[in-house]
Design an enzyme around this catalytic site. Structure first.
Site, PDB file in Angstrom:
ATOM      1  N   LEU A   1      81.952  43.249  26.939  1.00 32.29           N
ATOM      2  CA  LEU A   1      80.668  42.904  26.344  1.00 32.29           C
ATOM      3  C   LEU A   1      79.635  43.582  27.238  1.00 32.29           C
ATOM      4  O   LEU A   1      79.679  43.447  28.458  1.00 32.29           O
ATOM      5  CB  LEU A   1      80.508  41.377  26.369  1.00 32.29           C
ATOM      6  N   ASP A   2      78.725  44.371  26.657  1.00 32.26           N
ATOM      7  CA  ASP A   2      77.731  45.113  27.440  1.00 32.26           C
ATOM      8  C   ASP A   2      77.021  44.224  28.451  1.00 32.26           C
ATOM      9  O   ASP A   2      76.765  43.046  28.162  1.00 32.26           O
ATOM     10  CB  ASP A   2      76.656  45.706  26.512  1.00 32.26           C
ATOM     11  N   PRO A   3      76.648  44.778  29.627  1.00 33.77           N
ATOM     12  CA  PRO A   3      75.851  43.994  30.595  1.00 33.77           C
ATOM     13  C   PRO A   3      74.576  43.416  29.973  1.00 33.77           C
ATOM     14  O   PRO A   3      74.143  42.322  30.327  1.00 33.77           O
ATOM     15  CB  PRO A   3      75.520  45.021  31.683  1.00 33.77           C
ATOM     16  N   LEU A   4      73.978  44.144  29.010  1.00 30.24           N
ATOM     17  CA  LEU A   4      72.739  43.674  28.377  1.00 30.24           C
ATOM     18  C   LEU A   4      72.984  42.654  27.265  1.00 30.24           C
ATOM     19  O   LEU A   4      72.043  42.163  26.653  1.00 30.24           O
ATOM     20  CB  LEU A   4      71.952  44.861  27.808  1.00 30.24           C
ATOM     21  N   ALA A   5      74.251  42.344  27.005  1.00 33.31           N
ATOM     22  CA  ALA A   5      74.596  41.347  25.983  1.00 33.31           C
ATOM     23  C   ALA A   5      75.007  40.042  26.657  1.00 33.31           C
ATOM     24  O   ALA A   5      75.509  40.034  27.775  1.00 33.31           O
ATOM     25  CB  ALA A   5      75.729  41.859  25.111  1.00 33.31           C
TER      26      ALA A   5
END
Length: 331
Positions: free
Chosen positions: A51-55
């Site tokens: 899961l993306d760091p920004l998610a």
């Protein structure tokens, strides 16, 4: 000069099961996994796709025997809630990139009938070009590594499936026009790319400013725990958050074997029985009730696919009440 106190070595232990983590903003999936693994003092752990760091949102973490079934979650459909800022495109498709273009946003572009037509157009099988800022590999190197070096490489479009899409006009905290996106999609779908494509279809461009995963393979936010909550707990409470291995097998047909048949199945032997054909079955021992592994049934034959080891089964049976298969209603 003061001598440093020796570092306390963490005593690892077998932990078997699934921890539903609500991943925080800014942390990579692997960093979140390592933190949870350290807090649980677990010997073996793995996550179910990044899961993306920004998610933020649902990130199932697998421990011990559960790692054998992590692929099931990797392949499962996902559900996201996202917000796209309209009128601005960026180099990365999200808020971290440099602004590429700015366009005016006409409120008429967000009329209900326009959004309904857009929902219909982007529901079903669609084609996506993976973003440069992604972990997808080209010649053994992640695309984001090329992007950081300022190199753009050709990417083939891939087909993904949007199972459900809901769009609604919104505004950011700063009062800027935005689009709220709720999407239930197949694995491999880039919500960032979806947001950009929706912005282009509206004629104003867009980039993603927030992304939250609310579900994956039937597992949702309701059962999740945060790293901050885990840190505040004592050890027993932390272990109590670990769900049974079979949490990953909710859509599998259950088959229960007696002691003799269970023993043979565990050695990898096929068993014959009155079972209808089934592509995915979870196989349990009758007494003591315990998960043995997964398989499939074809022509009245139960064929093993992934098996737990006798040691893993023993450790689960000796473990905390949360690891008791009977506590889940016996699937």
């Amino acid at each position: 000069m003061t001598a440093r106190a020796p570092r306390t070595r963490v005593q690892r232990r077998p932990v078997h099961g699934v921890l539903l983590l609500d991943k925080p903003l800014g942390l990579s999936s692997n960093d979140a996994l390592q933190k949870a693994k350290w807090l649980l003092r677990a010997e073996k752990a793995g996550h179910t796709g990044t899961l993306d760091p920004l998610a933020t949102g649902v990130l199932p973490l697998c421990f011990g025997a559960a790692t054998k079934f992590s692929q099931l979650q990797l392949d499962a459909p996902k559900t996201y809630e996202a917000v796209a800022l309209l009128g601005t495109t960026t180099s990365t498709g999200d808020a971290e990139g440099e602004v590429r273009e700015q366009r005016a946003v006409d409120p008429a572009q967000l009329a209900p009938e326009r959004l309904a037509a857009l929902q219909a157009r982007f529901t079903g099988r669609i084609s996506q070009v993976p973003p440069m800022h992604s972990a997808l590999k080209k010649d053994g190197k992640a695309l984001y590594e090329y992007a950081r070096a300022g190199v753009e490489v050709e990417r083939a479009a891939r087909e993904v499936e949007i199972l459900r899409l809901a769009l609604a006009p919104s505004t950011t905290e700063a009062g800027q026009p935005a689009l709220r996106i709720e999407v239930h999609c197949s694995k491999g779908t880039y919500v960032r790319t979806l947001a950009e494509d929706l912005g282009e279809a509206l004629g104003c461009g867009a980039h993603l400013v927030s992304l939250r995963r609310t579900g994956t393979g039937g597992l949702g936010l309701a059962g999740c725990v945060t790293l901050a909550q885990l840190e505040a707990m004592d050890e027993g409470a932390r272990l109590g958050c670990v769900l049974p291995v079979q949490t990953l097998l909710a859509d599998h047909t259950a088959i229960t074997l007696d002691e003799q048949e269970a023993g043979r199945f565990l050695t990898g032997l096929r068993r014959r029985g009155p079972w209808p054909d089934a592509p995915a079955v979870a196989v349990y021992a009758e007494r003591p009730r315990a998960l043995l592994g997964v398989g499939h049934v074809r022509g009245g034959e139960l064929i093993p696919d992934r098996l737990l080891s006798p040691l893993e089964i023993q450790q689960i049976l000796q473990g905390a009440p949360s690891a008791d298969p009977a506590s889940t209603g016996g699937h």
